[in-house]
Write a protein that holds these residues in place. Structure first.
Motif, PDB file in Angstrom:
ATOM      1  N   PHE A 100      -7.646 -12.163  -3.795  1.00  0.00           N
ATOM      2  CA  PHE A 100      -6.210 -12.161  -4.090  1.00  0.00           C
ATOM      3  C   PHE A 100      -5.677 -10.748  -3.873  1.00  0.00           C
ATOM      4  N   THR A 101      -4.378 -10.667  -3.613  1.00  0.00           N
ATOM      5  CA  THR A 101      -3.791  -9.393  -3.226  1.00  0.00           C
ATOM      6  C   THR A 101      -2.427  -9.183  -3.870  1.00  0.00           C
ATOM      7  N   VAL A 102      -2.049  -7.916  -3.945  1.00  0.00           N
ATOM      8  CA  VAL A 102      -0.684  -7.510  -4.281  1.00  0.00           C
ATOM      9  C   VAL A 102       0.008  -7.177  -2.966  1.00  0.00           C
ATOM     10  N   ASN A 103       1.182  -7.739  -2.743  1.00  0.00           N
ATOM     11  CA  ASN A 103       1.881  -7.557  -1.468  1.00  0.00           C
ATOM     12  C   ASN A 103       3.303  -7.043  -1.669  1.00  0.00           C
ATOM     13  N   ILE A 104       3.613  -5.934  -1.044  1.00  0.00           N
ATOM     14  CA  ILE A 104       4.963  -5.369  -1.084  1.00  0.00           C
ATOM     15  C   ILE A 104       5.322  -4.954   0.339  1.00  0.00           C
ATOM     16  N   ALA A 105       6.509  -5.333   0.807  1.00  0.00           N
ATOM     17  CA  ALA A 105       6.888  -5.020   2.188  1.00  0.00           C
ATOM     18  C   ALA A 105       8.372  -4.712   2.296  1.00  0.00           C
ATOM     19  N   LEU A 106       8.715  -4.023   3.362  1.00  0.00           N
ATOM     20  CA  LEU A 106      10.097  -3.782   3.757  1.00  0.00           C
ATOM     21  C   LEU A 106      10.350  -4.531   5.051  1.00  0.00           C
ATOM     22  N   VAL A 107      11.434  -5.306   5.084  1.00  0.00           N
ATOM     23  CA  VAL A 107      11.848  -6.006   6.295  1.00  0.00           C
ATOM     24  C   VAL A 107      13.139  -5.374   6.805  1.00  0.00           C
ATOM     25  N   GLU A 108      13.164  -5.050   8.091  1.00  0.00           N
ATOM     26  CA  GLU A 108      14.353  -4.490   8.723  1.00  0.00           C
ATOM     27  C   GLU A 108      14.670  -5.290   9.985  1.00  0.00           C
ATOM     28  N   ASP A 109      15.874  -5.840  10.026  1.00  0.00           N
ATOM     29  CA  ASP A 109      16.316  -6.612  11.195  1.00  0.00           C
ATOM     30  C   ASP A 109      15.311  -7.700  11.577  1.00  0.00           C
ATOM     31  N   GLY A 110      14.804  -8.386  10.576  1.00  0.00           N
ATOM     32  CA  GLY A 110      13.919  -9.510  10.830  1.00  0.00           C
ATOM     33  C   GLY A 110      12.467  -9.161  11.054  1.00  0.00           C
ATOM     34  N   VAL A 111      12.124  -7.877  10.959  1.00  0.00           N
ATOM     35  CA  VAL A 111      10.754  -7.425  11.240  1.00  0.00           C
ATOM     36  C   VAL A 111      10.174  -6.701  10.022  1.00  0.00           C
ATOM     37  N   PRO A 112       8.983  -7.080   9.545  1.00  0.00           N
ATOM     38  CA  PRO A 112       8.321  -6.303   8.492  1.00  0.00           C
ATOM     39  C   PRO A 112       7.816  -4.981   9.073  1.00  0.00           C
ATOM     40  N   ARG A 114       7.192  -1.984   7.106  1.00  0.00           N
ATOM     41  CA  ARG A 114       6.336  -1.222   6.201  1.00  0.00           C
ATOM     42  C   ARG A 114       5.734  -2.190   5.184  1.00  0.00           C
ATOM     43  N   GLY A 115       4.506  -1.904   4.764  1.00  0.00           N
ATOM     44  CA  GLY A 115       3.904  -2.798   3.784  1.00  0.00           C
ATOM     45  C   GLY A 115       2.640  -2.237   3.174  1.00  0.00           C
ATOM     46  N   VAL A 116       2.293  -2.803   2.023  1.00  0.00           N
ATOM     47  CA  VAL A 116       1.035  -2.474   1.372  1.00  0.00           C
ATOM     48  C   VAL A 116       0.380  -3.779   0.929  1.00  0.00           C
ATOM     49  N   VAL A 117      -0.923  -3.882   1.161  1.00  0.00           N
ATOM     50  CA  VAL A 117      -1.739  -4.998   0.696  1.00  0.00           C
ATOM     51  C   VAL A 117      -2.893  -4.401  -0.091  1.00  0.00           C
ATOM     52  N   TYR A 118      -2.970  -4.763  -1.363  1.00  0.00           N
ATOM     53  CA  TYR A 118      -4.022  -4.234  -2.226  1.00  0.00           C
ATOM     54  C   TYR A 118      -4.811  -5.392  -2.813  1.00  0.00           C
ATOM     55  N   ALA A 119      -6.117  -5.367  -2.599  1.00  0.00           N
ATOM     56  CA  ALA A 119      -7.016  -6.380  -3.143  1.00  0.00           C
ATOM     57  C   ALA A 119      -7.821  -5.736  -4.272  1.00  0.00           C
ATOM     58  N   PRO A 120      -7.312  -5.795  -5.507  1.00  0.00           N
ATOM     59  CA  PRO A 120      -7.945  -5.022  -6.591  1.00  0.00           C
ATOM     60  C   PRO A 120      -9.359  -5.439  -6.926  1.00  0.00           C
ATOM     61  N   ALA A 121      -9.678  -6.722  -6.812  1.00  0.00           N
ATOM     62  CA  ALA A 121     -11.036  -7.172  -7.138  1.00  0.00           C
ATOM     63  C   ALA A 121     -12.039  -6.756  -6.081  1.00  0.00           C
ATOM     64  N   LYS A 122     -11.555  -6.468  -4.879  1.00  0.00           N
ATOM     65  CA  LYS A 122     -12.433  -6.054  -3.782  1.00  0.00           C
ATOM     66  C   LYS A 122     -12.376  -4.552  -3.531  1.00  0.00           C
ATOM     67  N   GLY A 123     -11.451  -3.878  -4.187  1.00  0.00           N
ATOM     68  CA  GLY A 123     -11.332  -2.439  -4.013  1.00  0.00           C
ATOM     69  C   GLY A 123     -10.891  -2.033  -2.613  1.00  0.00           C
ATOM     70  N   ALA A 190     -11.128 -16.327   4.296  1.00  0.00           N
ATOM     71  CA  ALA A 190     -10.631 -15.361   3.320  1.00  0.00           C
ATOM     72  C   ALA A 190      -9.379 -15.926   2.687  1.00  0.00           C
ATOM     73  N   GLY A 191      -9.093 -15.470   1.473  1.00  0.00           N
ATOM     74  CA  GLY A 191      -7.888 -15.899   0.794  1.00  0.00           C
ATOM     75  C   GLY A 191      -6.774 -14.896   0.987  1.00  0.00           C
ATOM     76  N   SER A 192      -5.567 -15.330   0.658  1.00  0.00           N
ATOM     77  CA  SER A 192      -4.393 -14.462   0.598  1.00  0.00           C
ATOM     78  C   SER A 192      -4.139 -13.721   1.907  1.00  0.00           C
ATOM     79  N   SER A 193      -3.412 -12.613   1.801  1.00  0.00           N
ATOM     80  CA  SER A 193      -3.027 -11.828   2.982  1.00  0.00           C
ATOM     81  C   SER A 193      -4.181 -11.001   3.533  1.00  0.00           C
ATOM     82  N   LEU A 194      -5.346 -11.084   2.923  1.00  0.00           N
ATOM     83  CA  LEU A 194      -6.506 -10.371   3.464  1.00  0.00           C
ATOM     84  C   LEU A 194      -6.812 -10.791   4.903  1.00  0.00           C
TER      85      LEU A 194
END
Length: 265
Positions: A100-112, A114-123, A190-194
């Motif tokens: 599982f992951t934490v997902n935060i992104a910026l979308v500009e003009d229909g395109v992502p 910038r983003g961060v994907v963090y999988a805390p259980a997998k480090g 794999a699960g999630s955005s990983l």
């Protein structure tokens, strides 16, 4: 948008949310509820959402925010917006499988962009830097200081022996039939955005998704893959997957390393 500040804020909030999620994940028990669409939600989803939303609104008060757990944000219409899935892979979380992951992104003009994907259980932590290039940070992680980072890039695929990644919880016959069109050396799940991140690091060449997803499920992983030289296209016509759609629902899509000889649907 100050991309350097955005990178710092997104990374810190992802780590803080991940810490909160892991506290609940490692507890003896946690409540599982069902949303109106029959999908599961836990106190971890809600706690992470509250933390991330508060942080993003404080740092970027003039940027629209869309988040899975706040239904009133699903009516937003904007060219530029932040989009959050505080806990992607809730089913993996409930089953304590770690994907599982934490997902935060910026979308500009229909395109992502910038983003961060963090999988805390997998480090594992993946994010786009201030210029939009993707890196993987090696833990242990510090909230205020970025540790050692390694630039990541998609592989140069060999179409005679492709590496394919598919969903762990949403695999179906249609997906298997499509994958069978390729010469596959090996497959992983794999699960999630990983899954996006495995393509971004060159651990896989191709990720087809023939199932329902929402933009908050995919935006951060899409941004990371884009920053690593990868692409995400619609399954039906191979045009770029766009964001800011009404209702934020995605069509089927394919994430891949350029050089993969895409097969028709």
């Amino acid at each position: 948008m100050n991309y350097s500040e955005l990178t710092t804020v997104m990374r810190r909030l992802a780590l803080q949310a991940g810490e909160k999620i892991m506290e609940i994940y490692n507890s003896d028990d946690f409540e599982v509820m069902v949303k109106s669409d029959n999908s599961p939600v836990t106190v971890a989803d809600q706690a992470a959402d509250a933390l991330i939303s508060e942080g993003l609104r404080a740092a970027f008060p003039n940027v629209a925010l869309v988040t899975e757990e706040q239904a009133d944000s699903h009516d937003i219409s904007a060219m530029t917006f932040l989009i959050v899935d505080p806990l992607d892979g809730t089913k993996e979380f409930i089953k304590r499988r770690g994907d599982f992951t934490v997902n935060i992104a910026l979308v500009e003009d229909g395109v992502p962009t910038r983003g961060v994907v963090y999988a805390p259980a997998k480090g594992r932590m993946f994010f786009t830097d201030s210029v939009g290039k993707s890196v993987e940070e090696t833990g242990p992680f510090d909230l205020d200081t970025t540790g050692e980072t390694t630039p990541i890039s998609v592989t140069d695929p060999d179409n005679s022996k492709l590496m394919v990644v598919a969903s762990k919880s949403h695999r179906d016959q249609a997906t298997d039939d499509y994958i069978a069109k390729y010469d596959v050396k090996d497959m992983t799940s794999a699960g999630s955005s990983l899954k996006f991140c495995l393509v971004a690091t060159g651990e896989a060449d191709l990720y087809p998704r023939l199932g329902r997803t929402m933009e908050w499920d995919t935006a951060a992983g899409h941004a990371v893959l884009h920053g690593a030289g990868g692409r995400v296209v619609r399954f039906d016509d191979h045009t770029p997957l766009a964001y800011g759609k009404e209702g934020f629902a995605n069509p089927f899509f394919i994430a891949y390393a350029p050089g993969v000889d895409l097969k028709e649907a």
